[in-house]
Motif scaffolding. Structure first.
Motif, short mmCIF file in Angstrom:
data_model
loop_
_atom_site.label_atom_id
_atom_site.label_comp_id
_atom_site.label_asym_id
_atom_site.label_seq_id
_atom_site.Cartn_x
_atom_site.Cartn_y
_atom_site.Cartn_z
N MET A 1 -12.53 8.49 15.91
CA MET A 1 -12.37 8.04 14.53
C MET A 1 -11.78 6.63 14.53
O MET A 1 -10.80 6.38 15.19
N ALA A 2 -12.41 5.72 13.84
CA ALA A 2 -11.90 4.34 13.84
C ALA A 2 -11.89 3.77 12.43
O ALA A 2 -12.36 2.68 12.18
N LEU A 3 -11.34 4.54 11.49
CA LEU A 3 -11.22 4.03 10.12
C LEU A 3 -9.92 3.25 10.01
O LEU A 3 -8.84 3.78 10.27
N ILE A 4 -10.02 1.98 9.69
CA ILE A 4 -8.83 1.14 9.58
C ILE A 4 -8.74 0.65 8.14
O ILE A 4 -9.65 -0.01 7.65
N GLN A 5 -7.67 1.00 7.46
CA GLN A 5 -7.64 0.80 6.02
C GLN A 5 -6.22 0.43 5.54
O GLN A 5 -5.29 1.22 5.72
N TYR A 6 -6.08 -0.75 4.97
CA TYR A 6 -4.80 -1.14 4.37
C TYR A 6 -5.08 -1.66 2.97
O TYR A 6 -5.82 -2.62 2.81
N LEU A 7 -4.52 -1.03 1.98
CA LEU A 7 -4.91 -1.35 0.61
C LEU A 7 -3.76 -1.56 -0.37
O LEU A 7 -3.91 -2.27 -1.34
N THR A 8 -2.63 -0.92 -0.12
CA THR A 8 -1.62 -0.84 -1.18
C THR A 8 -0.91 -2.17 -1.41
O THR A 8 -0.37 -2.75 -0.47
N PRO A 9 -0.87 -2.65 -2.66
CA PRO A 9 0.00 -3.79 -2.94
C PRO A 9 1.46 -3.32 -2.86
O PRO A 9 1.83 -2.31 -3.45
N VAL A 10 2.27 -4.05 -2.10
CA VAL A 10 3.68 -3.67 -1.91
C VAL A 10 4.57 -4.85 -2.30
O VAL A 10 4.42 -5.95 -1.75
N HIS A 11 5.48 -4.62 -3.23
CA HIS A 11 6.54 -5.61 -3.51
C HIS A 11 7.72 -5.21 -2.66
O HIS A 11 8.27 -4.12 -2.81
N PHE A 12 8.14 -6.08 -1.76
CA PHE A 12 9.18 -5.71 -0.81
C PHE A 12 10.26 -6.79 -0.78
O PHE A 12 10.07 -7.85 -0.18
N GLU A 13 11.36 -6.54 -1.41
CA GLU A 13 12.51 -7.45 -1.33
C GLU A 13 13.67 -6.86 -2.13
O GLU A 13 13.48 -5.94 -2.94
N PHE A 14 14.86 -7.39 -1.89
CA PHE A 14 15.99 -7.01 -2.75
C PHE A 14 15.66 -7.44 -4.18
O PHE A 14 15.23 -8.58 -4.40
N GLY A 15 15.80 -6.52 -5.12
CA GLY A 15 15.51 -6.84 -6.52
C GLY A 15 14.04 -6.65 -6.90
O GLY A 15 13.64 -6.98 -8.01
N ALA A 16 13.23 -6.10 -6.00
CA ALA A 16 11.79 -5.94 -6.28
C ALA A 16 11.52 -5.05 -7.49
O ALA A 16 10.44 -5.12 -8.07
N ILE A 17 12.50 -4.25 -7.89
CA ILE A 17 12.29 -3.36 -9.03
C ILE A 17 11.93 -4.16 -10.29
O ILE A 17 11.29 -3.63 -11.21
N ARG A 18 12.26 -5.44 -10.31
CA ARG A 18 11.92 -6.25 -11.49
C ARG A 18 10.41 -6.38 -11.68
O ARG A 18 9.94 -6.77 -12.75
N PHE A 19 9.62 -6.05 -10.66
CA PHE A 19 8.17 -6.14 -10.80
C PHE A 19 7.56 -4.89 -11.44
O PHE A 19 6.35 -4.82 -11.65
N LEU A 20 8.39 -3.88 -11.72
CA LEU A 20 7.84 -2.61 -12.23
C LEU A 20 7.04 -2.80 -13.52
O LEU A 20 5.92 -2.30 -13.65
N GLY A 21 7.59 -3.54 -14.46
CA GLY A 21 6.89 -3.75 -15.74
C GLY A 21 5.55 -4.43 -15.54
O GLY A 21 4.54 -4.03 -16.12
N ALA A 22 5.53 -5.44 -14.68
CA ALA A 22 4.28 -6.17 -14.43
C ALA A 22 3.26 -5.27 -13.75
O ALA A 22 2.05 -5.36 -14.02
N GLU A 23 3.71 -4.39 -12.88
CA GLU A 23 2.78 -3.48 -12.20
C GLU A 23 2.20 -2.46 -13.18
O GLU A 23 1.02 -2.11 -13.10
N LEU A 24 3.02 -1.98 -14.10
CA LEU A 24 2.51 -1.07 -15.14
C LEU A 24 1.42 -1.78 -15.94
O LEU A 24 0.36 -1.21 -16.21
N ASP A 25 1.68 -3.02 -16.31
CA ASP A 25 0.68 -3.80 -17.07
C ASP A 25 -0.59 -3.98 -16.26
O ASP A 25 -1.70 -3.81 -16.76
N ARG A 26 -0.42 -4.37 -15.01
CA ARG A 26 -1.59 -4.63 -14.15
C ARG A 26 -2.48 -3.40 -14.06
O ARG A 26 -3.71 -3.50 -14.04
N LEU A 27 -1.83 -2.23 -13.99
CA LEU A 27 -2.60 -0.99 -13.84
C LEU A 27 -3.01 -0.40 -15.19
O LEU A 27 -3.65 0.65 -15.24
N GLY A 28 -2.62 -1.06 -16.27
CA GLY A 28 -3.00 -0.57 -17.60
C GLY A 28 -2.29 0.72 -17.99
O GLY A 28 -2.81 1.51 -18.77
N ILE A 29 -1.11 0.95 -17.45
CA ILE A 29 -0.35 2.17 -17.79
C ILE A 29 0.53 1.86 -19.00
O ILE A 29 1.43 1.03 -18.93
#
Ligand SMILES: [Fe+2]
Length: 377
Positions: A1-29
């Motif tokens: 099996m040789a499926l290689i897959q990386y897809l998830t957008p990840v916000h990674f840093e101290f204070g990254a929680i501030r991106f939550l609202g923008a991610e909800l908007d981006r995903l239309g939630i």
């Protein structure tokens, strides 16, 4: 099996929680449901997170995730999702709320009992992209569930089964080490050892996937270098950042498959009458599995020794036993309350577990019995 897959957008840093609202908007939630557990509610972290959400009343908060998520809890969360007309989930916590959120996102959008979607029942093909979007906000550094495609759920019949699909991967992960600063030392140790076990097991799994192996070895190096400091001083921001990265990296490599450690810790997590912490169980099981897998894995064991700065031929099983001990974790199954009589059934379940398929050395129920007896103490 040789499926290689990386897809998830990840916000990674101290204070990254501030991106939550923008991610909800981006995903239309527009109408998110919040999934979490009683520990997070007690910790007060929910207030920090709610500040980045649109106003959310308590009727859209599912906060009763069990330590090992159950089919009944998934059904209750999915029912709430439908009743409230939600269109996405924000999962906050360790692996349990994130796995439960994945299960609820599946059951809110697919018909039929949850077990028919389990990988062992051929469920992968039944899961479509209709799965409701999940944003994962991990508050522990260990499970990697924020980028993993599996939800591990204890079914009504007592089996702990993995539901696996690329459609279950959270659409966004917000990794904010700030949220882990108050995690107690014992949980830091247990969840950190889970991350380390992911890096080791995915590295050893036989699939051809050099990028995943490189990520696993980077995660292993970070995890082993920083876990003791993260436990000794929870406020050490660098140690927390490093452990969260090790956990993320362990999760990114899940696509290679896990191994015998997880094949056994899954049924241990489904035991009735005793609550077994997943990462702590993995820490206990790791030395015996490393001994079992050693034959035929010389090249990879050699690479791990180099990564860990150990001399040629060093005993990796002893190294991880000593590490668990140094962190103050239990080192045998007896001391965490596992009954000896449970071993035969645990061994049978381990041999059938999805993770058993990707252990580098094939193991039958009889092998698992010996491994569990060895880890019993
Ligand atoms: Fe795990």
């Amino acid at each position: 099996m040789a499926l290689i897959q990386y897809l998830t957008p990840v916000h990674f840093e101290f204070g990254a929680i501030r991106f939550l609202g923008a991610e909800l908007d981006r995903l239309g939630i527009r109408n998110p449901m919040l999934v979490t557990d009683p520990g997070i509610v007690r910790s007060g972290l929910l207030g920090t997170i709610a500040a980045h959400l649109p106003p959310i009343d308590s009727s859209r908060i599912f906060d009763s995730t069990p330590e090992n998520p159950t089919q009944a809890a998934v059904a209750a969360a999915a029912a709430l999702f439908r009743e409230q007309g939600c269109d996405g989930i924000v999962a906050v916590g360790g692996g349990s709320p994130i796995d439960l959120a994945k299960g609820a996102a599946l059951m809110a959008t697919h018909d039929g009992p949850l077990e028919q979607f389990a990988a062992a029942e051929g469920g992968i093909a039944r899961i479509t992209q209709a799965v409701a979007p999940v944003i994962a906000v991990p508050t522990t550094a260990g499970t990697g569930a924020e980028v993993g495609r599996a939800a591990v759920i204890v079914m009504d019949d007592g089996r702990k089964m993995a539901v696996i699909s690329p459609h279950l991967i959270p659409r966004s992960a917000i990794c904010d080490p700030e949220l882990t600063l108050t995690l107690p030392a014992r949980l830091t140790a247990g969840t950190g050892m889970d991350a380390i076990a992911h890096c080791i097991e995915t590295f050893l799994a036989p699939a051809e996937n050099p990028p995943a192996e490189a990520i696993a070895m980077d995660g292993l190096a970070r995890g082993v270098a920083h876990i003791a400091q993260a436990c000794a001083d929870g406020g050490d921001r660098n140690a927390r950042w490093q452990m969260m990265m090790a956990a993320l990296e362990g999760g990114l490599t899940f696509q290679k498959g896990l191994g015998a450690v997880h094949a056994m810790s899954h049924p241990l997590g489904a035991l009735r009458g005793v609550t077994v912490h997943h990462g702590t169980a993995n820490s206990i099981l790791l030395p015996a599995v490393l001994r079992f897998n050693a034959a035929g894995a010389e090249r990879k064991y050699g690479r791990m020794r180099i990564i860990l700065g150990l001399p040629e031929g060093a005993d990796l099983a002893q190294f991880f036993l000593d590490l668990g001990r140094r962190l103050g974790l239990p080192t045998d199954l007896r001391s965490i309350g596992v009954p000896w009589e449970a071993i035969p059934a645990l061994a049978d379940a381990a041999a059938k577990d999805f993770s058993a398929r990707t252990n580098p050395r094939p193991a039958a129920a009889a092998d698992y019995r010996l491994l569990l007896e060895e880890a019993y103490g």
